[in-house]
Write an enzyme that holds these catalytic residues in place. Structure first.
Site, short mmCIF file in Angstrom:
data_model
loop_
_atom_site.label_atom_id
_atom_site.label_comp_id
_atom_site.label_asym_id
_atom_site.label_seq_id
_atom_site.Cartn_x
_atom_site.Cartn_y
_atom_site.Cartn_z
N GLY A 11 0.84 -1.21 0.00
CA GLY A 11 0.00 0.00 0.00
C GLY A 11 0.87 1.25 0.00
O GLY A 11 2.10 1.17 -0.02
N PHE A 12 0.21 2.38 0.06
CA PHE A 12 0.94 3.64 -0.01
C PHE A 12 1.90 3.80 1.18
O PHE A 12 3.12 3.88 1.00
CB PHE A 12 -0.09 4.78 -0.10
CG PHE A 12 0.43 6.12 0.29
CD1 PHE A 12 1.53 6.66 -0.34
CD2 PHE A 12 -0.18 6.84 1.32
CE1 PHE A 12 2.03 7.91 0.03
CE2 PHE A 12 0.29 8.08 1.69
CZ PHE A 12 1.41 8.61 1.06
N ASP A 32 -0.08 -8.68 1.36
CA ASP A 32 -0.98 -7.66 0.81
C ASP A 32 -1.90 -8.34 -0.19
O ASP A 32 -1.45 -9.20 -0.97
CB ASP A 32 -0.14 -6.57 0.11
CG ASP A 32 -0.91 -5.28 -0.05
OD1 ASP A 32 -0.45 -4.25 0.47
OD2 ASP A 32 -1.98 -5.28 -0.71
N THR A 96 -12.82 -6.20 7.28
CA THR A 96 -11.36 -6.19 7.10
C THR A 96 -10.66 -5.61 8.32
O THR A 96 -9.54 -6.00 8.65
CB THR A 96 -10.98 -5.31 5.87
OG1 THR A 96 -11.78 -5.70 4.77
CG2 THR A 96 -9.51 -5.46 5.52
N TYR A 150 -15.55 3.30 9.88
CA TYR A 150 -14.09 3.20 9.78
C TYR A 150 -13.43 3.54 11.12
O TYR A 150 -12.67 2.75 11.69
CB TYR A 150 -13.61 4.13 8.65
CG TYR A 150 -12.13 4.20 8.49
CD1 TYR A 150 -11.35 3.04 8.51
CD2 TYR A 150 -11.47 5.42 8.31
CE1 TYR A 150 -9.99 3.10 8.36
CE2 TYR A 150 -10.11 5.49 8.15
CZ TYR A 150 -9.37 4.33 8.18
OH TYR A 150 -8.01 4.40 8.03
N LYS A 154 -11.54 0.93 13.84
CA LYS A 154 -10.16 1.12 14.27
C LYS A 154 -10.08 1.37 15.79
O LYS A 154 -9.10 1.00 16.44
CB LYS A 154 -9.54 2.28 13.50
CG LYS A 154 -9.06 1.87 12.13
CD LYS A 154 -7.90 0.91 12.30
CE LYS A 154 -7.40 0.32 11.02
NZ LYS A 154 -6.30 -0.64 11.28
#
Ligand code: UDP
Length: 327
Positions: A11-12, A32, A96, A150, A154
């Site tokens: 990922g970034f 990933d 996820t 989201y 988290k």
């Protein structure tokens, strides 16, 4: 030197972290699923003798158990991220971001691995304070607004990580990333700077949501992964949560003007209501500015690259990409 697992390593942010860990002499295994990550993010280190890349999903517990074998440090960055992705698919976000983290934390307790948990400033929700410290209240919105799934998912990860630290002595560091930007970030999932730069390079308009008076701070990914890696080398960081990012606020309208001035001053700004961008049930965060005192006190430094330099770096990379083979 350690053997590190980086979930979301293509990922970034994960790819920048992977490069940094390899440069420090560590062995790195990346896991990933290439959903939002991209293989080419690891181009610079693809043939590195200390890098192994496995394509697979963290939602597969068998794969996770295999991935942690022989590993000493886990950097858990794999997650469903991006405002657009979350708004479009809250089910994927929740699935996820919660259960796989629980599985990985349990494995780390068993394997006695040190653990970095990537979290997000989204956990603060819409707290109206000027600057957020790690001890401030989380003020998420109603469950009828998918955006908050989201931050909420988290926050659960954070609770679990800290509980495992207290109950089982898991050596965990939690990093709450504020808006992280830099080369290789893409705009498909809503991230504002690559979107604005792409729009400006294509001649405009730059599409600013709402009135553009919402406030953010943008930290360069290099400084962010530097802070992550230093925190993991600092015993005093264990069992704690850290805000990580820049603390220099800018309105989104001013951001758009700065990008236009650099790329093409002829480019116009267009203002778009949130309902048209993300649908009727969307709620934005009006102001998001971290207090970085804890990070500064623990590391003796904090991200400080000026926004102007960050933008120049991103624009340079975008222009090189447009004229290069991947253009
Ligand atoms: N934004 C915008 N135009 C875009 C994408 C984002 O004006 O094309 C705004 C968005 O409404 C938010 C800010 O830019 O206020 C930062 O958005 P981003 O999705 O990058 O991150 P967020 O801070 O919302 O997680």
């Amino acid at each position: 030197m350690a053997h590190c697992l980086v979930t979301g390593g293509a990922g970034f942010i994960g790819s920048h972290l992977t490069e940094r860990l390899l440069a420090q002499g560590h062995e790195v295994s990346v896991l990933d699923d290439l959903s939002t990550g991209r293989e080419e993010n690891l181009n610079a280190v693809r043939d590195h003798p200390h890098l192994t890349v496995k394509t697979g999903s963290i939602t597969d517990p068998v794969l996770l158990a295999e991935a942690v074998r022989g590993v000493e440090v886990i950097y858990h960055l794999a997650a469903a991220v991006g405002v657009r992705l979350v708004a479009d698919d809250p089910v994927r976000t929740i699935e996820t971001n919660i259960y796989p983290t629980e599985v990985l934390l349990r494995l780390a307790v068993q394997g006695k691995q040190k653990f970095f948990l990537a979290s997000t400033s989204e956990v603060f929700g819409k707290n109206p304070k000027e600057r957020w410290t790690e001890e401030d209240d989380l003020q998420l919105g109603a469950t009828s607004h998918p955006r908050w799934a989201y931050g909420c998912s988290k926050a659960i990860d954070e609770f679990l990580a800290l509980a495992y630290h207290r109950k089982y002595g898991l050596e965990v560091v939690v990093g709450r990333f504020f808006n992280v930007v830099g080369p290789r970030q893409v705009g498909h999932y809503g991230m504002v700077i690559p979107r604005f730069v792409d729009q400006a390079l294509l001649g405009g308009p730059i599409v600013v949501y709402d009135d553009g008076q919402q406030v953010r701070c943008f930290g360069h990914v290099r400084e962010v992964v530097d802070a992550v890696s230093r925190l993991m080398e600092t015993p005093a960081a264990v069992g704690r949560v850290f805000n990580i990012g820049s603390d220099q606020p800018v309105t989104i309208r001013d951001l758009a003007l700065k990008i236009a001035a650099r790329v093409n001053p002829q480019v116009e700004l267009k203002f778009l209501p949130y309902a048209e961008a993300y649908g009727n049930d969307f709620e934005d965060v009006r102001r998001r500015v971290p207090d970085l005192s804890r990070l500064q006190a623990t590391l003796g430094l904090k991200p400080c690259m000026p926004l102007e330099d960050i933008l120049d770096d991103i624009i340079r990379h975008k222009r090189a990409g447009l004229s290069g083979p991947q253009g």
